[in-house]
Design a protein around this motif. Structure first.
Motif, short mmCIF file in Angstrom:
data_model
loop_
_atom_site.label_atom_id
_atom_site.label_comp_id
_atom_site.label_asym_id
_atom_site.label_seq_id
_atom_site.Cartn_x
_atom_site.Cartn_y
_atom_site.Cartn_z
N ALA A 101 0.84 -1.19 0.00
CA ALA A 101 0.00 0.00 0.00
C ALA A 101 0.87 1.24 0.00
N ILE A 152 -3.11 -1.57 -2.50
CA ILE A 152 -3.88 -0.36 -2.16
C ILE A 152 -3.12 0.84 -2.71
N GLN A 156 -3.45 4.91 -3.01
CA GLN A 156 -4.10 6.14 -2.60
C GLN A 156 -3.46 7.31 -3.35
N VAL A 205 -6.51 6.63 7.93
CA VAL A 205 -6.19 5.23 7.64
C VAL A 205 -5.33 4.62 8.75
N TRP A 263 -9.71 -0.68 5.46
CA TRP A 263 -8.37 -0.97 4.93
C TRP A 263 -7.84 -2.29 5.51
N PRO A 279 -13.22 -4.81 1.68
CA PRO A 279 -13.27 -3.76 2.70
C PRO A 279 -14.62 -3.76 3.42
#
Length: 484
Positions: A151, A177, A179, A372, A403, A412
């Motif tokens: 992530a 993940i 972002q 997060v 998450w 999720p």
């Protein structure tokens, strides 16, 4: 040089302090992203591990920090993994990787040293070596090496995408993940491609501007001087298509179905560019704006102007850059993985709070990170102060749970919060504003526009995509049946 693993040891080893950060420019004091890094060293490839006491076979969450491949470290307080580990049962890992000219310089002299004839991508090599370490060793900390999620945010999310497309990283992680990733054009090592010069020629030009002749002279410079001079010379670090670690443009690898076969969770923030104003062109007059859009987008101009109208110029230009870089990339990741049959989840972070909104930074770039990690108390000035309220804590608890459950089993889920539907024909995503809420067809019209623009530019093969959008757009290549 490629990274080297540390030699094995038998004795007990003290490992209670963070390793040094990689060499990088000093933070600008007024930047909301300014941070104290502590010690800095070229010997900086280290990992940090948080694990619940007594845990066995726990999901592993490996976080790659952002910072434009130029700044940052895995030791930054906002990335503290203690709460995720304690409350969500994860083994959390953060890491450092080489940055800037030390992490991404390609040069003919460096390629000549390599058995594979390549250079650049040293930061990516560091990340891969770190993941190999996790695969071999995380079981000793209670983690499950067969359930690893990689992530990251911004350049960390870009790194996640690069790892998804790198054959050298295949099999080292099981979920991804991303972002605020940006799947922009990459240069090739030895050839011009997509309107960009070769990476080796960029390196040679950089060395000349820094007044040195060869790699030996570059290596003779102290690291801090090398970082400083390369920045003054305008060096911008980025990954390189070298046919070993990266074999094609990121988006092309996804089109061919050659990316990592893993579930993905990807999204972006409503106010990405509010804290990244250097990405925004000067705002023109209304008639000049409309003329530039019609010159750049041709028969797509009416669609563009309906989405980004000229009667709210600043908002439209902020949204254009946001959607072309971050929004398009996030939905492209979700759509590409869904097409291959892998669970995919898409989101928009649209949460504001008083200090950020007063500063004109509603839902700014990276503002989701404390939610997060559950590290709002670690976000110190000049980061806008997050209030200690029930509403803020509830949103953070929900995002931590989403998450963590994705890292656990690829879906999720947060108890007491809205169901997060997977991405599909209705392009459903989750919006995080005051509370999580699903949103059918989230950002679909904007994505369709930028998907066609990228497709046409790729087809023309001599125009980069993503950076040169809106009023900076060159004339769009002609219609292409492949881009419908």
């Amino acid at each position: 040089m490629p990274p080297e693993p540390v030699p094995d040891w038998q004795e007990q080893r003290e490992a209670m302090a963070f390793g040094p950060a990689c060499p990088q420019p000093e933070s600008r004091s007024q930047s909301i992203y300014a941070t104290e890094l502590g010690a800095v060293s070229e010997d900086c490839l280290s990992l940090n591990v948080w694990a619940p006491e007594g845990v066995r076979d726990a999901p592993v969450f490996v976080w790659i920090h952002g910072g434009s491949l130029t700044t940052g470290a895995g030791s930054q307080p906002m990335y503290d993994g203690a709460r995720l580990a304690r409350e969500q049962g994860l083994v959390v890992v953060t890491l450092n990787y080489r940055l800037g000219v030390l992490g991404y310089l390609a040069h003919p002299g460096l390629s000549a040293e390599s058995e594979q004839g390549i250079s650049g991508n040293y930061g990516l090599m560091d990340q891969i070596l770190a993941l190999e370490w996790v695969e071999r060793n995380i079981g000793a900390f209670g983690g499950n090496s067969e359930n690893v999620t990689v992530a990251g945010e911004s350049a960390g999310a870009l790194s996640v995408v690069l790892l998804m497309t790198s054959p050298k990283a295949r099999g080292l992680f099981d979920k991804a993940i991303a972002q605020s990733a940006y799947m922009v054009t990459m240069g090739a090592l030895k050839d011009e491609a997509n309107g960009l010069p070769s990476a080796e020629s960029v390196g040679s030009d950089l060395a000349e501007r820094m007044g040195v002749d060869d790699i030996d002279a570059l290596r003779a410079m102290p690291a801090d001087k090398l970082v400083r001079l390369s920045g003054k010379a305008g060096f911008f670090p980025f990954a390189v298509i070298d046919d070993v670690y990266l074999t094609d443009q990121m988006v092309a690898t996804f089109d061919k179905g050659e990316q990592a076969p893993v579930p993905v969770l990807a999204g972006f923030n409503e106010g990405e560019i509010r804290s990244l104003r250097f990405l925004l062109p000067p705002i023109p007059k209304q008639d000049a704006y409309e003329m530039a859009i019609r010159n750049g987008y041709g028969e797509l101009a009416d669609t563009f102007l309906s989405l980004y109208p000229s009667d709210s110029l600043e908002s439209s230009m902020l949204a254009t850059t946001r959607d072309a870089m971050y929004g398009w990339t996030a939905e492209r990741l979700a759509a590409s993985q869904a097409l291959q049959g892998f669970p995919s989840f898409f989101y928009l972070f649209d949460h504001g709070y008083p200090a950020a909104d007063r500063a004109g930074l509603h839902a700014f770039h990276a503002s989701e990170i404390p939610y997060v990690f559950g590290t709002a108390s670690e976000a110190v000035a000049p980061w806008p102060e997050i209030p200690d309220t029930d509403e803020e804590r509830d949103l953070s608890r929900a995002m931590m749970a989403y998450w963590a459950s994705f890292a656990r089993d690829g879906r999720p889920v947060a108890e007491g919060a809205a169901e997060w539907p997977s991405y599909g024909e209705r392009a459903t995503g989750m919006v995080f504003a005051e509370r999580p809420q699903s949103w059918p067809m989230l950002a679909r019209d904007r994505f369709a526009l930028h998907e066609e623009v990228v497709c046409r530019r790729r087809g023309a093969s001599d125009i980069p995509w993503n950076w040169n959008v809106g009023v900076l757009s060159p004339p769009l290549p002609p219609k292409d049946s492949k881009c419908q």
